[in-house]
Write a protein that holds these residues in place. Structure first.
Motif, PDB file in Angstrom:
ATOM      1  N   MET B   1       0.566  -1.328  -0.095  1.00 38.41           N
ATOM      2  CA  MET B   1       0.045   0.179   0.027  1.00 38.41           C
ATOM      3  C   MET B   1       0.725   1.215  -0.050  1.00 38.41           C
ATOM      4  N   LEU B   2       0.522   1.905  -0.896  1.00 38.49           N
ATOM      5  CA  LEU B   2       1.386   3.167  -1.215  1.00 38.49           C
ATOM      6  C   LEU B   2       0.850   4.289   0.001  1.00 38.49           C
ATOM      7  N   ARG B   6       5.784   6.134   2.980  1.00 34.19           N
ATOM      8  CA  ARG B   6       6.583   5.110   2.247  1.00 34.19           C
ATOM      9  C   ARG B   6       7.211   5.634   1.050  1.00 34.19           C
ATOM     10  N   LEU B   7       6.593   6.675   0.403  1.00 37.03           N
ATOM     11  CA  LEU B   7       7.066   7.221  -0.917  1.00 37.03           C
ATOM     12  C   LEU B   7       8.375   8.099  -0.463  1.00 37.03           C
ATOM     13  N   ILE B   8       8.306   8.740   0.614  1.00 40.24           N
ATOM     14  CA  ILE B   8       9.345   9.773   1.084  1.00 40.24           C
ATOM     15  C   ILE B   8      10.439   8.847   1.536  1.00 40.24           C
ATOM     16  N   PRO B  10      11.193   4.926   1.343  1.00 37.58           N
ATOM     17  CA  PRO B  10      10.828   3.364   1.200  1.00 37.58           C
ATOM     18  C   PRO B  10      11.635   2.468   2.078  1.00 37.58           C
ATOM     19  N   ARG B  12      11.029  -0.829   1.390  1.00 34.93           N
ATOM     20  CA  ARG B  12      11.221  -2.071   0.742  1.00 34.93           C
ATOM     21  C   ARG B  12      12.290  -1.893  -0.032  1.00 34.93           C
ATOM     22  N   HIS B  13      13.332  -2.903   0.090  1.00 33.48           N
ATOM     23  CA  HIS B  13      14.664  -2.924  -0.485  1.00 33.48           C
ATOM     24  C   HIS B  13      14.277  -4.233  -1.723  1.00 33.48           C
ATOM     25  N   VAL B  14      14.667  -3.593  -2.833  1.00 28.12           N
ATOM     26  CA  VAL B  14      14.838  -4.584  -3.979  1.00 28.12           C
ATOM     27  C   VAL B  14      16.174  -4.399  -4.414  1.00 28.12           C
ATOM     28  N   ALA B  15      16.568  -5.884  -4.642  1.00 30.41           N
ATOM     29  CA  ALA B  15      18.114  -6.182  -4.944  1.00 30.41           C
ATOM     30  C   ALA B  15      18.629  -6.254  -6.325  1.00 30.41           C
ATOM     31  N   ALA B  16      19.381  -5.486  -6.922  1.00 29.56           N
ATOM     32  CA  ALA B  16      19.833  -5.835  -8.144  1.00 29.56           C
ATOM     33  C   ALA B  16      21.210  -6.491  -7.967  1.00 29.56           C
ATOM     34  N   HIS B  17      21.115  -7.709  -7.331  1.00 27.76           N
ATOM     35  CA  HIS B  17      22.062  -8.412  -6.728  1.00 27.76           C
ATOM     36  C   HIS B  17      23.075  -9.020  -7.695  1.00 27.76           C
ATOM     37  N   CYS B  18      24.053  -8.976  -7.118  1.00 29.75           N
ATOM     38  CA  CYS B  18      24.973  -9.877  -7.772  1.00 29.75           C
ATOM     39  C   CYS B  18      26.198 -10.607  -6.616  1.00 29.75           C
ATOM     40  N   ASP B  19      26.243 -11.806  -6.785  1.00 31.22           N
ATOM     41  CA  ASP B  19      27.018 -12.368  -5.785  1.00 31.22           C
ATOM     42  C   ASP B  19      28.462 -11.887  -5.772  1.00 31.22           C
TER      43      ASP B  19
END
Lengths: 131, 139
Positions: B1-2, B6-8, B10, B12-19
Motif C-alpha cells: 500500500m502506497l 513510504r514514498l518519502i 521506502p 522495501r529494498h529490491v536487490a539488483a543483486h550480484c554474488d
C-alpha cells in the motif's frame, strides 16, 4: 431531481471512488534499489514506483523490469529484467556486467512475479518511466 | 500500500543483486599464467636437474589450470548474448583456448604454449571491442 436521490447518487459515486483509489494504492508501492547488477538502467539508491495490477491480467513480458523472490534466499526480493518467457518460466537477467540471475539459479515461475517497476521518482534529475 | 510516508522513505529494498559485485575482468589474467607456462617449459628444457625439471612440470600444470579458470570466469561472467551477436565465433574462441590450455597442461611443447597465447589474444580482442577495458577495469 429532488435533493434526496441526488445525495444518494453522490454518496455512491464517492464511495466507489474511494474504493477504486484504495485498491489502486494497495497495488502501488515505493521501493529503493540496492546493488549494481541493473546498471546503467538502475543505480543503487534509485527510488521506484512499482505496481501489481498489470500481472493480474497478463504474464510478464520480455523486456519488463520485475520484482522476483530470490529462489536461493527467499527473504530477498530481486529486481531484474525479463529476458525470456517460456511456458510460465521466466528467465530474468541483470542489465549490468556482473549479475546473479537466472544464469545462476535458473528460471523463476511467472506466477510468483507480481510487481512491475514503472517509474523512477528519485533522484529528480533521472525522473521518468522505467524502460 | 502506497502512503506518503513510504514514498518519502521506502523501506522495501529490491536487490539488483550480484554474488560477486567486483565486475573486474581482463584476459590479461589468463595471459600472464599462459606466459608463465611458456617460460617454465623453456626453463625445463634448458635444465639438466631432474628435481628442477619435476618442479617445472608440476608448476606448469598448475599455471595451465589457472589459465582455464580465468578463461571460464571471463566466458561465464563477462561475456553476454549481445557480445555473441557481435562475435559469433566467441564460443569457438573459448573452446579452442581452453582446449589449448589443456594441451599445454599435458605436454612440454613450446609451440603449444605459444598457440595458447595467440588463442587468448583472440579473446582479448573481443574483450576490447566490447568495451571491456573501459567497463571492467579500474581507471
Amino acid at each position: 431531481m429532488r435533493p434526496g436521490p441526488a445525495l444518494a447518487v453522490a454518496g455512491a459515486v464517492t464511495a466507489v471512488a474511494i474504493l477504486v483509489a484504495w485498491r489502486a494504492l494497495r497495488d502501488l508501492d515505493a521501493v529503493v534499489v540496492s546493488g549494481r547488477s541493473m546498471r546503467p538502467t538502475l543505480e543503487p539508491g534509485d527510488r521506484l514506483l512499482v505496481e501489481a495490477w498489470t500481472y493480474r491480467r497478463r504474464s510478464p513480458q520480455v523486456g519488463e523490469i520485475v520484482l522476483a523472490t530470490d529462489p536461493r534466499v527467499p527473504q530477498r526480493e530481486l529486481i531484474k529484467r525479463v529476458a525470456a518467457l517460456d511456458d510460465g518460466a521466466l528467465t530474468i537477467r541483470g542489465d549490468g556486467t556482473a549479475s546473479t540471475d537466472s544464469r545462476a539459479f535458473g528460471p523463476v515461475a511467472a506466477s510468483t512475479v507480481r510487481w512491475r517497476a514503472v517509474l523512477r521518482y528519485w533522484p529528480p534529475h533521472r525522473f521518468g518511466p522505467i524502460t | 500500500m502506497l502512503t506518503i510516508r513510504r514514498l518519502i522513505h521506502p523501506t522495501r529494498h529490491v536487490a539488483a543483486h550480484c554474488d560477486l559485485p567486483c565486475g573486474v575482468y581482463d584476459p590479461v589474467q589468463a595471459r600472464i599464467e599462459a606466459e608463465s607456462c611458456l617460460r617454465i617449459i623453456e626453463k625445463h628444457d634448458a635444465s639438466e636437474d631432474a628435481l628442477f625439471r619435476a618442479r617445472c612440470i608440476h608448476l606448469k600444470e598448475e599455471r595451465a589450470e589457472l589459465v582455464k579458470h580465468h578463461l571460464d570466469v571471463l566466458w561465464h561472467d563477462y561475456f553476454k548474448p549481445e557480445h555473441l551477436e557481435a562475435h559469433p565465433d566467441l564460443h569457438d574462441a573459448f573452446w579452442q583456448a581452453t582446449k589449448q590450455a589443456s594441451k599445454v597442461k599435458q605436454t612440454l611443447d613450446v609451440q603449444a604454449a605459444k598457440d595458447l597465447l595467440a588463442a587468448i589474444d583472440r579473446i582479448d580482442a573481443m574483450w576490447k571491442s566490447t568495451g571491456g577495458p573501459e567497463k571492467t577495469r579500474v581507471h
